[in-house]
Design an enzyme around this catalytic site. Structure first.
Site, PDB file in Angstrom:
ATOM      1  N   HIS A  39       0.823  -1.206   0.000  1.00  0.00           N
ATOM      2  CA  HIS A  39       0.000   0.000   0.000  1.00  0.00           C
ATOM      3  C   HIS A  39       0.863   1.263   0.000  1.00  0.00           C
ATOM      4  CE1 HIS A  39      -3.757   2.126   0.778  1.00  0.00           C
ATOM      5  NE2 HIS A  39      -3.099   2.861   1.647  1.00  0.00           N
ATOM      6  N   LYS A  81      -6.928  13.848  -7.378  1.00  0.00           N
ATOM      7  CA  LYS A  81      -6.434  12.488  -7.191  1.00  0.00           C
ATOM      8  C   LYS A  81      -7.596  11.585  -6.782  1.00  0.00           C
ATOM      9  CE  LYS A  81      -2.980   9.808  -4.670  1.00  0.00           C
ATOM     10  NZ  LYS A  81      -2.051   9.774  -3.537  1.00  0.00           N
ATOM     11  N   HIS A  85     -10.094   3.146  -0.570  1.00  0.00           N
ATOM     12  CA  HIS A  85     -10.189   2.795   0.844  1.00  0.00           C
ATOM     13  C   HIS A  85     -10.993   1.504   0.939  1.00  0.00           C
ATOM     14  CE1 HIS A  85      -9.680   4.760   5.005  1.00  0.00           C
ATOM     15  NE2 HIS A  85      -8.519   4.562   4.463  1.00  0.00           N
ATOM     16  N   ASN A  86     -10.529   0.525   0.166  1.00  0.00           N
ATOM     17  CA  ASN A  86     -11.314  -0.695  -0.041  1.00  0.00           C
ATOM     18  C   ASN A  86     -11.358  -1.606   1.179  1.00  0.00           C
ATOM     19  OD1 ASN A  86     -11.522   0.240  -2.635  1.00  0.00           O
ATOM     20  ND2 ASN A  86      -9.841  -0.999  -3.405  1.00  0.00           N
ATOM     21  N   HIS A  87     -10.216  -1.913   1.708  1.00  0.00           N
ATOM     22  CA  HIS A  87     -10.200  -2.870   2.819  1.00  0.00           C
ATOM     23  C   HIS A  87     -10.911  -2.322   4.051  1.00  0.00           C
ATOM     24  CE1 HIS A  87      -7.469  -4.894   0.123  1.00  0.00           C
ATOM     25  NE2 HIS A  87      -7.428  -5.937   0.932  1.00  0.00           N
ATOM     26  N   GLN A 230      -9.783   3.314  11.423  1.00  0.00           N
ATOM     27  CA  GLN A 230      -9.748   4.663  11.954  1.00  0.00           C
ATOM     28  C   GLN A 230     -11.167   5.230  12.037  1.00  0.00           C
ATOM     29  OE1 GLN A 230      -8.741   3.463   9.044  1.00  0.00           O
ATOM     30  NE2 GLN A 230      -7.055   4.641   8.221  1.00  0.00           N
ATOM     31  N   GLU A 302      -2.647   5.811  12.498  1.00  0.00           N
ATOM     32  CA  GLU A 302      -3.343   6.448  11.378  1.00  0.00           C
ATOM     33  C   GLU A 302      -4.511   7.280  11.872  1.00  0.00           C
ATOM     34  OE1 GLU A 302      -4.021   3.604   8.236  1.00  0.00           O
ATOM     35  OE2 GLU A 302      -1.893   3.150   8.107  1.00  0.00           O
ATOM     36  N   GLN A 304      -6.881  10.191  12.272  1.00  0.00           N
ATOM     37  CA  GLN A 304      -7.278  11.043  11.156  1.00  0.00           C
ATOM     38  C   GLN A 304      -7.129  12.524  11.491  1.00  0.00           C
ATOM     39  OE1 GLN A 304      -8.709   9.501   8.012  1.00  0.00           O
ATOM     40  NE2 GLN A 304      -7.278   8.167   9.046  1.00  0.00           N
ATOM     41  N   GLY A 523      -2.342   9.049  -8.902  1.00  0.00           N
ATOM     42  CA  GLY A 523      -3.040   7.771  -8.858  1.00  0.00           C
ATOM     43  C   GLY A 523      -2.725   6.999  -7.607  1.00  0.00           C
TER      44      GLY A 523
END
Lengths: 717, 234, 84
Positions: A39, A81, A85-87, A230, A302, A304, A523
């Site tokens: 990632h 951009k 945030h798939n997982h 998060q 992480e 936010q 990307g």
């Protein structure tokens, strides 16, 4: 040393040991484990991404920064951009989606740009599947609640339903911001002797090692991983945006970096490496939410709504005052130094020390073996002549319009504030989203699209088609494409066939970018999107941005006028391969998508732009999902008018009406402008379809429906 | 005409309303931070903008209603100064009790953003004098908590004194279940106080004040205020 | 002075439609929880207050409810006080 515990491969461990000239300690291994995860490091794709063209007249900032920037003219740039945030969205849909939106907004903010528009790419499982309702409603609420509160309109997006996303939904968040070109904030401008400042929320244990989490397949016990999700606070983000933009306007910051994956470590080492300075951080100075955090937890948290600032010591007092006004925590956590040493102190003791460049760039790339899938060609088998024609064409059209991936997404975008900031000229539900810029003539247009089915059938052609779709839509609306951003959502690269598919997709996308002179400026890559139930379809998502010189040169869709002549421009023989029609009828994806024709695409874009700019059409729409029939039906319902369409073609009617792919568009042209229109499209396939009239849609004697019975988005007036 | 727009932490329509007033009327508009104790001298109109003040935490508008600047805003309203609350600003006004009732979570508990049709119920307010009675106008809504509610006796009192200024309606001006997006009592979208100088509404006139954004029905709203103030001066 | 732990429970008044409660109720029913009679969703707020007596802690908590925590037009509340 048990480096595997930290997700580090042997060759990576050896590379780290060599660079350090000693054994890495535990804290360092934990940091490298995250920073060198797929990632963060792009180790499996870095070399493939080099295939994308990334230069162009209008490119101000290309890949490698927080986001790309293109030149809108008159000293203004668009920073944009898309990021996955798939997982997180798969295991905690609401929070995962919300923090995805927050993260991409901070990426844009980090360049000093004011975020002005979001779009979202949503890929959900089959509507009837057990989890889909819960996942889709949670993700949509998460996107909405965050974006609405933070005051950034969500102006468009793409929603796809397919069983391959049952267990592994995708959430790709796009954001675009505006910045004066002479006020861009860079992450490359830190100098020795400056302060490293942390602004925003306190640091807690949330999201620790989330980046590493995003780099493995989802296991059945993924629920046990939930502590690493998060929590988003859009209220804090709104304050952070205003504070950062005030700091920038007052020229109080040298450099700025958002804290996304891998938190402080990632952001600070990136600034150090890119600026060519060293850095010493004192982690005991970091404002914490939980008192007893270990240094490695602080390094990788992480949490936010935080930004890393590089500040001249003489400006510190003013920076603190701005932070206080916006009620944000602000602390000096270190300073920049000569050289390239990056070290972390905790209560005076050095707990980690690397060359700054090692963290961000030192991970050895992985070249996974690639193999063309054995059954690829088998999937291309499709003898159209053996397909029965629809028995009831009316019913077929109605069903197609109700297919989940084609049906109105009102239930989604009604939950999004699409109008805040009062710039939205065209919001969600239109082929392109259009924003005005206050005080200027120029309009910014943007599209987010994907075609995973065609990518699965022929990744090169599918990749090219996905890019082309966005550019066609922009060109028809009169928007000159300036650049694009992509989110490459794929399953594990460790499977050689899957790796080959990804590689071919990238090559196809790159070929189309090249042909249409639309460079990739930013990307994101998301791999390992698979679960025990299987892999997702290869899903590159493309967000393309263009500029329309003035509102008079914008060609809207859904604006037929009574008596207009309807034309299809573009090759008359599309393909049913990977079409929504075939998927609906057969429940499986097959056939070979059309070959990508660079010259035809370029010729289409040139003519479409001129058509919009010369004002020769009343309405235009690129033909995309569902084919020509769906394009006609949408134009009819949005215009509230019928049409009589009748044409002779050298192919089967189902292929022309429902086939997809290729550079095609539907135009409605006032009678008086037909000669002009025809001359504009000279040298390009042109098919006169019929006339706009009445309240019924009649197509070649097989389809005949009253327009007001077609499913349509709500019309107020 | 001098306008002050109050900015609370989390307000997000403050710049929109500043722009709409300036763009439609060309008059002076100032932003006032919630931490101030005063509003600028000679302010004719105070606007509490839309957004998510204090993150909409606890209750929408509750904390904003108790922020430092609000005493000056309340005094302005009590003196008869024009005071307008849009969306979150309407919620703030009910929390201060300058307007009766409360705004609860929508009937379908979700955020909803879409253009809405409203019937102008009263043109006897400084905010609506340039509309026609019964005129149907289109303003967008964008809220999760817009279900206007108040006890039956107070509702009756509000209706009896003609305090309802806007009601959700259909294209023909009928107030129906379907035309009511959030379940507000009697389809109420906006109300005015007894003094006629304090108005709160959920829909956003500032989002309907330019043709390029798809509607200009909000322009008469700003012009009404302008002309009222002109008349007062004469 | 003693520290008191105060629990404040806030509910919509009876008769005020609780749309979230209704939505959750429908959801639970659709999951097969047939015995479910009703759902009401409220807020639970914890306060830690320094006061000489339980009664004083309670009075202060009630004042906080009146000042900010509760909107008396639509909400009702109850307070429980616990010694630390």
């Amino acid at each position: 040393m048990d480096f595997r515990r930290y997700g580090i491969r042997e060759e990576e461990y050896l590379a780290a040991r060599e660079a350090l000239g000693r054994e890495p300690n535990e804290c360092e291994l934990r940091i490298l484990g995250v920073m060198w995860s797929e990632h963060c490091s792009y180790k499996s794709t870095k070399h493939l991404l080099k295939l994308f063209p990334n230069k162009g007249d209008k490119v101000v900032l290309g890949p490698g920064e927080n986001a790309g920037i293109v030149d809108l003219g008159d000293g203004l740039g668009a920073a944009f951009k898309v990021e996955s945030h798939n997982h997180p969205s798969a295991v905690a849909p609401y929070q995962g989606a919300a923090t995805g939106v927050g993260g991409i907004i901070r990426d844009i903010l980090a360049l000093g740009a004011r975020p002005v528009a979001s779009m979202d790419g949503l890929f959900f499982g089959a509507p009837g599947h057990g989890k889909t309702a819960m996942l889709s409603s949670g993700i949509v609420r998460g996107v909405g609640d965050y974006g609405n509160a933070v005051g950034v309109p969500t102006v468009g997006g793409k929603t796809v339903y397919d069983p391959s996303y049952n267990e592994n939904p995708l959430l790709n968040a796009f954001n675009l911001g505006l910045v004066r070109l002479d006020e861009i904030v860079s992450s490359q401008t830190a100098k020795p002797g400056q302060l490293v400042v942390l602004l925003g929320s306190k640091t807690g244990r949330d999201g620790i090692a989330g980046a590493a989490f995003a780099s493995v397949e989802l296991s059945d016990d993924a629920k046990a991983d939930r502590p690493s999700i998060q929590i988003g606070d859009p209220f804090a983000e709104k304050l952070l945006i205003e504070a950062c933009l005030e700091l920038q306007a007052k020229r109080l910051i040298v450099s700025m970096q958002d804290m996304g994956a891998a938190g402080i470590t990632s952001s600070s080492s990136e600034v150090a490496a890119k600026s060519g300075v060293g850095m010493v951080l004192a982690f005991d100075k970091v404002p914490l939410r939980a008192a007893d955090m270990e240094p490695w937890e602080i390094a990788l948290s992480e949490s936010q709504e935080r930004m890393l600032l590089i500040v001249e010591p003489r400006h510190l007092e003013e920076v603190m005052a701005v932070a206080e006004r916006w009620e944000l925590d602000c602390a000096v956590i270190g300073e920049t130094t000569e050289g390239d040493g990056y070290s972390i102190l905790f209560h005076g003791e050095e707990v980690a020390s690397f060359p700054a460049s090692l963290v961000g760039d030192g991970c050895p790339p992985i070249h996974w073996p690639a193999r063309k899938p054995d059954n690829l060609e088998k999937g291309w088998e499709l003898d159209v002549e053996t397909l029965p024609l629809p028995e009831d064409w009316n019913e077929t059209l109605l069903s197609l319009l109700s297919e989940p991936s084609l049906a109105s997404k009102e239930w989604i975008y009604d939950q999004y504030d699409s109008m805040v900031q009062t710039n939205t000229v065209r919001g969600p539900g239109h082929p392109v989203s259009v924003l005005r810029i206050k005080g200027r003539e120029t309009l910014v247009a943007m599209v987010l699209d994907a075609d995973p089915w065609k990518c699965a059938l022929d990744p090169f052609r599918g990749g090219a088609e996905a890019v082309a779709r966005t550019v066609r839509a922009l060109a028809v609306a009169g928007a000159e494409p300036l650049g694009l951003t992509d989110c490459l959502n794929f399953p594990s690269p460790e499977n050689p066939e899957q790796y080959w598919v990804m590689m071919e997709c990238i090559k196809g996308m790159a070929a189309c970018c090249e042909a249409l002179q639309c460079p990739v400026v930013s990307g994101n890559v998301s791999l390992y999107n698979e679960s025990a139930a299987g892999a997702i379809l290869p899903t590159p998502v493309i967000g393309t941005v263009g500029v329309i010189p003035s509102v008079g040169q914008f060609l809207p869709s859904g604006r037929w006028h009574d008596g207009d002549v309807l034309f299809q421009v573009g090759p008359c023989i599309p393909s049913l391969a990977g079409s929504q029609y075939l998927l609906m009828r057969e429940g499986r994806n097959r056939g070979r998508p059309l070959e990508f024709l660079p010259d035809v695409e370029a010729g289409f874009v040139r003519r479409a732009l001129k058509t919009a700019r010369d004002g020769v059409a009343s309405s235009g729409r690129a033909v995309a999902g569902g084919g020509l029939a769906v394009a006609i039906a949408r134009e009819a319902t949005e215009s509230g008018l019928g049409a009589v369409v009748s044409f002779e073609i050298p192919t089967r009617r189902d292929v022309l009406l429902f086939g997809e792919g290729g550079a095609r568009a539907l135009y409605s042209v006032p009678m008086a402008k037909v000669p002009l229109f025809k001359s504009l499209w000279r040298g390009f396939p042109l098919l006169e379809l019929g006339r706009v009239q009445g309240a019924e849609l009649e197509i070649n004697g097989v389809i005949s429906v009253p327009v007001d019975t077609l499913p349509s988005p709500r019309r107020i007036r | 005409m001098k306008t002050a727009v109050i900015i609370f932490p989390g307000s997000n329509c403050d710049q929109d309303v500043l722009y709409a007033v300036r763009n439609t009327l060309g008059t002076e508009v100032r932003a006032v931070w919630h931490g101030e104790r005063e509003i600028p001298d000679g302010t004719d109109l105070v606007i509490l903008p839309g957004g998510f003040s204090y993150g909409d935490y606890l209750r929408c508008g509750a904390m904003a209603a108790r922020s430092p600047v609000m005493q000056a805003v309340i005094d302005h309203g009590r003196r008869g100064g024009l005071l307008l609350g849009i969306c979150n600003g309407f919620q703030v006004l009910t929390e201060t009790r300058l307007l009766p009732g409360a705004l609860l979570t929508n009937r379908i508990p979700a955020f909803i953003c879409r253009p809405c049709l409203l019937r102008v119920e009263s043109t006897a307010t400084p905010f609506t004098s340039m509309y026609a009675e019964g005129q149907v106008v289109q303003f967008p809504i964008a809220h999760a908590d817009g279900r206007y509610t108040l006890p039956d006796d107070e509702l009756k009192a509000l209706e009896d004194r003609g305090g309802v200024v806007f009601r959700y309606c259909d294209g023909a001006g009928n107030v129906t279940e379907e035309s009511n997006p959030n379940g507000a009592m009697n389809g109420i979208a906006g109300i005015v106080n007894e003094g006629g100088n304090i108005l709160g509404l959920m829909p956003h006139p500032e989002r309907a004040s330019e043709a390029i954004l798809g509607g200009v029905d909000g322009c008469a709203f700003w012009r009404s205020i302008f002309s009222t103030l002109q008349e007062r001066r004469v | 002075m003693t520290a008191w732990h105060v629990h404040v429970y806030i509910q919509l008044k009876d008769g005020v439609l609780d749309t979230q409660g209704k939505a959750v109720e429908r959801s639970l029913h659709s999951l097969g929880h047939d015995s479910l009679q009703a759902v009401k969703i409220g807020k639970y707020v914890q306060l830690w207050i320094n006061a000489d007596s339980e009664q004083s802690a309670r009075q202060q908590a009630v004042r906080m409810c009146d000042d900010l925590l509760v909107n008396g037009i639509i909400e009702q509340f109850s307070v429980e006080v616990e010694g630390e």
